[in-house]
Design a protein around this motif. Structure first.
Motif, PDB file in Angstrom:
ATOM      1  N   ASP A   8       0.808  -1.215   0.000  1.00 48.48           N
ATOM      2  CA  ASP A   8       0.000   0.000   0.000  1.00 48.48           C
ATOM      3  C   ASP A   8       0.841   1.266   0.000  1.00 48.48           C
ATOM      4  O   ASP A   8       0.420   2.295  -0.539  1.00 48.48           O
ATOM      5  N   LYS A   9       2.018   1.220   0.605  1.00 50.40           N
ATOM      6  CA  LYS A   9       2.804   2.429   0.821  1.00 50.40           C
ATOM      7  C   LYS A   9       4.226   2.256   0.291  1.00 50.40           C
ATOM      8  O   LYS A   9       4.723   1.142   0.142  1.00 50.40           O
ATOM      9  N   GLY A  10       4.870   3.388   0.037  1.00 51.59           N
ATOM     10  CA  GLY A  10       6.264   3.360  -0.373  1.00 51.59           C
ATOM     11  C   GLY A  10       6.579   4.429  -1.395  1.00 51.59           C
ATOM     12  O   GLY A  10       5.867   5.430  -1.531  1.00 51.59           O
ATOM     13  N   LEU A  11       7.657   4.206  -2.145  1.00 50.17           N
ATOM     14  CA  LEU A  11       8.133   5.148  -3.154  1.00 50.17           C
ATOM     15  C   LEU A  11       8.450   4.370  -4.426  1.00 50.17           C
ATOM     16  O   LEU A  11       9.091   3.321  -4.375  1.00 50.17           O
ATOM     17  N   GLY A  12       7.996   4.878  -5.559  1.00 50.58           N
ATOM     18  CA  GLY A  12       8.305   4.278  -6.847  1.00 50.58           C
ATOM     19  C   GLY A  12       9.296   5.133  -7.595  1.00 50.58           C
ATOM     20  O   GLY A  12       9.058   6.333  -7.813  1.00 50.58           O
ATOM     21  N   VAL A  13      10.417   4.536  -7.997  1.00 49.48           N
ATOM     22  CA  VAL A  13      11.493   5.299  -8.628  1.00 49.48           C
ATOM     23  C   VAL A  13      11.982   4.562  -9.872  1.00 49.48           C
ATOM     24  O   VAL A  13      11.548   3.456 -10.174  1.00 49.48           O
ATOM     25  N   HIS A  14      12.893   5.214 -10.577  1.00 52.98           N
ATOM     26  CA  HIS A  14      13.589   4.601 -11.704  1.00 52.98           C
ATOM     27  C   HIS A  14      15.054   4.985 -11.587  1.00 52.98           C
ATOM     28  O   HIS A  14      15.391   6.156 -11.443  1.00 52.98           O
ATOM     29  N   ALA A  15      15.948   3.997 -11.660  1.00 53.53           N
ATOM     30  CA  ALA A  15      17.377   4.294 -11.579  1.00 53.53           C
ATOM     31  C   ALA A  15      17.776   5.226 -12.737  1.00 53.53           C
ATOM     32  O   ALA A  15      17.203   5.156 -13.823  1.00 53.53           O
ATOM     33  N   ALA A  16      18.740   6.099 -12.492  1.00 57.92           N
ATOM     34  CA  ALA A  16      19.394   6.391 -11.236  1.00 57.92           C
ATOM     35  C   ALA A  16      18.540   7.393 -10.458  1.00 57.92           C
ATOM     36  O   ALA A  16      18.079   8.380 -11.013  1.00 57.92           O
TER      37      ALA A  16
ATOM     38  N   GLY B 277      14.906  -5.182 -15.860  1.00 57.81           N
ATOM     39  CA  GLY B 277      15.296  -4.407 -14.704  1.00 57.81           C
ATOM     40  C   GLY B 277      16.301  -5.072 -13.797  1.00 57.81           C
ATOM     41  O   GLY B 277      16.147  -6.222 -13.385  1.00 57.81           O
ATOM     42  N   THR B 278      17.376  -4.346 -13.492  1.00 55.68           N
ATOM     43  CA  THR B 278      18.343  -4.737 -12.468  1.00 55.68           C
ATOM     44  C   THR B 278      18.693  -3.482 -11.693  1.00 55.68           C
ATOM     45  O   THR B 278      19.097  -2.478 -12.287  1.00 55.68           O
ATOM     46  N   VAL B 279      18.531  -3.519 -10.382  1.00 58.07           N
ATOM     47  CA  VAL B 279      18.754  -2.336  -9.560  1.00 58.07           C
ATOM     48  C   VAL B 279      19.445  -2.730  -8.260  1.00 58.07           C
ATOM     49  O   VAL B 279      19.438  -3.887  -7.855  1.00 58.07           O
ATOM     50  N   ALA B 280      20.036  -1.739  -7.620  1.00 60.50           N
ATOM     51  CA  ALA B 280      20.592  -1.916  -6.278  1.00 60.50           C
ATOM     52  C   ALA B 280      20.158  -0.727  -5.436  1.00 60.50           C
ATOM     53  O   ALA B 280      20.034   0.393  -5.940  1.00 60.50           O
ATOM     54  N   PHE B 281      19.933  -0.971  -4.147  1.00 61.17           N
ATOM     55  CA  PHE B 281      19.392   0.042  -3.243  1.00 61.17           C
ATOM     56  C   PHE B 281      20.439   0.407  -2.196  1.00 61.17           C
ATOM     57  O   PHE B 281      21.177  -0.453  -1.697  1.00 61.17           O
TER      58      PHE B 281
ATOM     59  N   ASP C  97      17.680  -0.038 -18.190  1.00 59.60           N
ATOM     60  CA  ASP C  97      16.725  -0.751 -19.022  1.00 59.60           C
ATOM     61  C   ASP C  97      15.632  -1.278 -18.104  1.00 59.60           C
ATOM     62  O   ASP C  97      15.833  -2.252 -17.386  1.00 59.60           O
ATOM     63  N   SER C  98      14.502  -0.598 -18.067  1.00 59.27           N
ATOM     64  CA  SER C  98      13.354  -1.037 -17.269  1.00 59.27           C
ATOM     65  C   SER C  98      13.688  -1.097 -15.784  1.00 59.27           C
ATOM     66  O   SER C  98      13.178  -1.969 -15.069  1.00 59.27           O
ATOM     67  N   ASP C  99      14.505  -0.173 -15.312  1.00 57.32           N
ATOM     68  CA  ASP C  99      14.984  -0.225 -13.926  1.00 57.32           C
ATOM     69  C   ASP C  99      14.026   0.491 -12.972  1.00 57.32           C
ATOM     70  O   ASP C  99      14.360   1.492 -12.344  1.00 57.32           O
ATOM     71  N   HIS C 100      12.808  -0.049 -12.866  1.00 56.22           N
ATOM     72  CA  HIS C 100      11.802   0.479 -11.950  1.00 56.22           C
ATOM     73  C   HIS C 100      12.026  -0.121 -10.573  1.00 56.22           C
ATOM     74  O   HIS C 100      11.822  -1.328 -10.371  1.00 56.22           O
ATOM     75  N   GLY C 101      12.436   0.693  -9.616  1.00 55.16           N
ATOM     76  CA  GLY C 101      12.698   0.218  -8.266  1.00 55.16           C
ATOM     77  C   GLY C 101      11.621   0.680  -7.302  1.00 55.16           C
ATOM     78  O   GLY C 101      11.092   1.785  -7.420  1.00 55.16           O
TER      79      GLY C 101
END
Length: 676
Positions: free
Chosen positions: A577-585, A613-617, A663-667
């Motif tokens: 329900d909650k959070g933040l939607g981002v895209h790298a970088a 998508g491949t991401v790191a937090f 490339d499709s890096d939706h985190g």
């Protein structure tokens, strides 16, 4: 340019972000990771035709008009007129280029391209003749496919290369932009080489712009095919887009040179999506990268500030330097970039670029940027148009998203200039309304000569109190000495949160009595401490937010390029329900005021991107990385991340691209919470 931003499906937007693969691991990281430069690469000979010996300069209509009705003969002629009237022609801009939508959707009975009679009632040759009558050159667009990139499906040149090239030559075309849509899977080298041969067969000198978005690494094979090649997907008129493209283009410096240029796409300066400070950074960094300078704004309605940026001849001279070197990264740490460009006269152009959302001191030396040892150097500020002497330090406090661009050289006449003096501010300029914050200003002599009769002032918004609590003057500052002044800064009770302009000014005199006035514009942020207890970060105000694609979204996924177009946050089939939607970088900063203890979240790649998508937090506290994950993929469930942020004034949430390009890096920062 792909033009896929005219389409409405998510799939096409995803395709639009499909750019080059891994260039340099960690390069797209928005944090303080060091960025390695590209290794030396063999570059084959450029076309031996004497064209594009410096990066092409001109105009292309796409970024400002797309396919709207205003793109027509009158507009194109008007741009040519403005080039002359506003001095852009004299500054070096040559090409007035058409983009997509100039033709009818079908060829004629003879297989020839047909100009749209509504947009261009007198035909293309008449427009080219008008542009030529102004002493300018004319460019046109098509695609290395069966159709162009516009959904309306205008005819491309695949299978018609020789006929179309001759038609372009007959019209008087001087520049061809050759796109990459609807290419039917034909090998890229074959498609682009065929058009090269067709253009050469016409006998007309035509600059050839390869626009295949960097998908097939044209920097490795196209230097004897075209004069420039796109290295990335399309630019958008926002900071995140410009920044990500900049970072992908920087490592390719070894491949650029006279007649063969890396092209990070057209300029957005003046289109309204960035501040003038950001546009000056855009223009500065494209120039230090020896990038083509193709104006993308509608100059008929451009502001004087836009013309001032685009017409800065000292910056243009960096781009157009005949040595043809692209600037290389000297350092990149904590959002503080130093990029230096070798110049034909043995000077160095040096960009001090601040990608972060707060002012930062960025520093280097004459030795580090490759200048020979000398007693002193001349330092020319290319935006302030002022010269100083320096003992060797090249340094400035650079505003958020700003760039200081200088030219430095070992100069036996350095003493004729006043000493360079650096202004700065120690401490974080974050103020809680009604409470006094102490800041310390600095005035440092970087020159070989002494700065005399130094005085400093700090001013802010009406109603604010800014009182000096230590001396504001010094009779003399020798080389390397600093005047430090403490200031008690108070914003009135009830001042709304947000950013406010604060200005640091210094006055000093050179040994010969020349007075110098120096100004450093800064931003003070009025902040509110986070509430006690545990709060969702998707509901709290942030200090700053940058994103690689579209805006950061609260309590939804990133979606696409528009605000509010996200979907429920979903990782591995689990909906949050909650959070933040981002895209790298991506980087989001929160004020925590030393009152918080932990940040927690469930993180991963949003399911909306299918298998991509491949991401790191990462979580940072006061500039130190407090927690991080390994690279995560769409195939993985959400991973927990927890960071101890005890005592931190600022917490930053960072998402990088995993080291393999965007490339499709939706985190997703699902259920991101702050405990205070």
């Amino acid at each position: 340019m792909r033009h896929l931003h005219t389409r409405t499906t998510r799939k096409s937007c995803k395709a639009r972000r499909r750019v080059i693969g891994a260039l340099t691991a960690g390069l797209l990281c928005a944090t303080g990771l060091a960025v390695p430069t590209a290794t030396a690469a063999p570059v084959t000979a450029s076309p031996d035709d004497g064209l594009a010996l410096t990066p092409p300069m001109g105009f292309n209509n796409w970024n400002s008009t797309h396919c709207r009705a205003e793109f027509d003969e009158a507009m194109v002629k008007g741009i040519a007129d403005i080039f002359v009237e506003k001095g852009l022609k004299d500054a070096g801009y040559q090409y007035v280029n058409l983009d997509d939508c100039w033709a009818l959707p079908t060829r004629d009975a003879n297989g020839k391209l047909v100009p749209d009679p509504v947009r261009f009632p007198n035909g293309i040759k008449a427009v080219a003749d008008y542009v030529h009558s102004k002493g300018l050159k004319f460019g046109i667009y098509t695609s290395a496919g069966t159709k162009t990139c516009n959904p309306a499906g205008f005819p491309g040149s695949l299978g018609h290369e020789y006929s179309d090239a001759q038609q372009f030559a007959d019209w008087g075309v001087d520049y061809l932009k050759y796109d990459n849509c609807n290419n039917q899977g034909v090998d890229a080298k074959l498609r682009y080489t065929t058009m090269r041969d067709a253009l050469r067969a016409t006998g007309r000198p035509i600059v050839y712009s390869i626009c295949e978005w960097g998908e097939n690494k044209p920097w490795e094979w196209a230097s004897d095919v075209g004069h420039l090649w796109r290295t990335t997907g399309d630019i958008s008129d926002n900071w995140g887009s410009m920044l990500s493209i900049l970072k992908r283009n920087l490592p390719l410096a070894p491949y650029a040179g006279p007649g063969h240029w890396n092209d990070p796409d057209m300029l957005e300066v003046g289109n309204g999506g960035m501040t003038d400070t950001e546009y000056r950074s855009h223009f500065s960094m494209w120039s230090v990268m020896a990038a083509p300078l193709l104006i993308g704004s509608d100059l008929r309605s451009a502001s004087e500030e836009t013309f001032e940026i685009l017409g800065n001849r000292e910056v243009i001279a960096v781009d157009q330097d005949p040595l043809g070197r692209q600037g290389t990264v000297i350092s990149a740490e904590g959002g503080r970039w130093v990029v230096a460009k070798d110049m034909a006269d043995s000077s160095r152009a040096v960009a001090l670029f601040n990608e972060s959302g707060t002012a930062q001191r960025i520093t280097t030396t004459a030795e580090a940027v490759g200048l020979p040892a000398a007693d002193a150097y001349t330092l020319r500020d290319l935006w302030q148009h002022r010269s100083h002497n320096t003992a060797g330090t090249i340094s400035a406090t650079v505003p958020a998203h700003g760039t200081v661009l200088v030219r430095a050289w070992a100069d036996p006449k350095w003493a004729q200039h006043p000493p360079a003096v650096e202004l700065g501010l120690e401490g974080s300029p974050m103020v809680e309304a009604g409470r006094t914050t102490t800041l310390t200003s600095t005035v440092t002599d970087l020159g070989r000569t002494t700065a005399r009769r130094v005085s400093v002032t700090l001013t802010g918004p009406e109603g604010w109190t800014l009182e000096a609590t230590s001396p504001t003057t010094s009779p003399a500052l020798p080389t390397g000495r600093t005047l430090r002044t403490k200031w008690a800064v108070t914003a009135p009770e009830g001042t709304p949160t947000g950013s406010y302009d604060v200005t640091l000014r210094a006055t000093y005199h050179s040994p010969t009595g020349v007075r110098v006035d120096s100004t450093l514009p800064l931003t003070a942020t009025v902040v509110t401490p986070p509430p006690s207890g545990t709060s969702g970060l998707g509901d709290l105000p942030w200090l700053s937010a940058t994103n690689g694609w579209g805006p950061v979204e609260r309590n939804t996924s990133n979606g696409e390029s528009a605000a509010g177009d996200g979907h429920p946050i979903t990782i591995g089939g689990v909906v949050y329900d909650k959070g933040l939607g981002v895209h790298a970088a991506s980087a989001i900063e929160y004020y925590t005021g030393g009152a918080c203890e932990t940040v927690t979240a469930e993180v991963g790649v949003d399911d909306e991107e299918g298998a991509g998508g491949t991401v790191a937090f990462e979580i940072w506290a006061n500039g130190t990385r407090a927690a991080s994950t390994d690279t995560l993929t769409n195939a993985m469930p959400a991973q927990p991340i927890t960071a101890d942020v005890t005592g931190a004034q600022v917490v930053r949430l960072v998402v990088t691209d995993g080291g393999d390009g965007i490339d499709s890096d939706h985190g997703d920062w699902a259920e991101a919470r702050l405990s205070c």
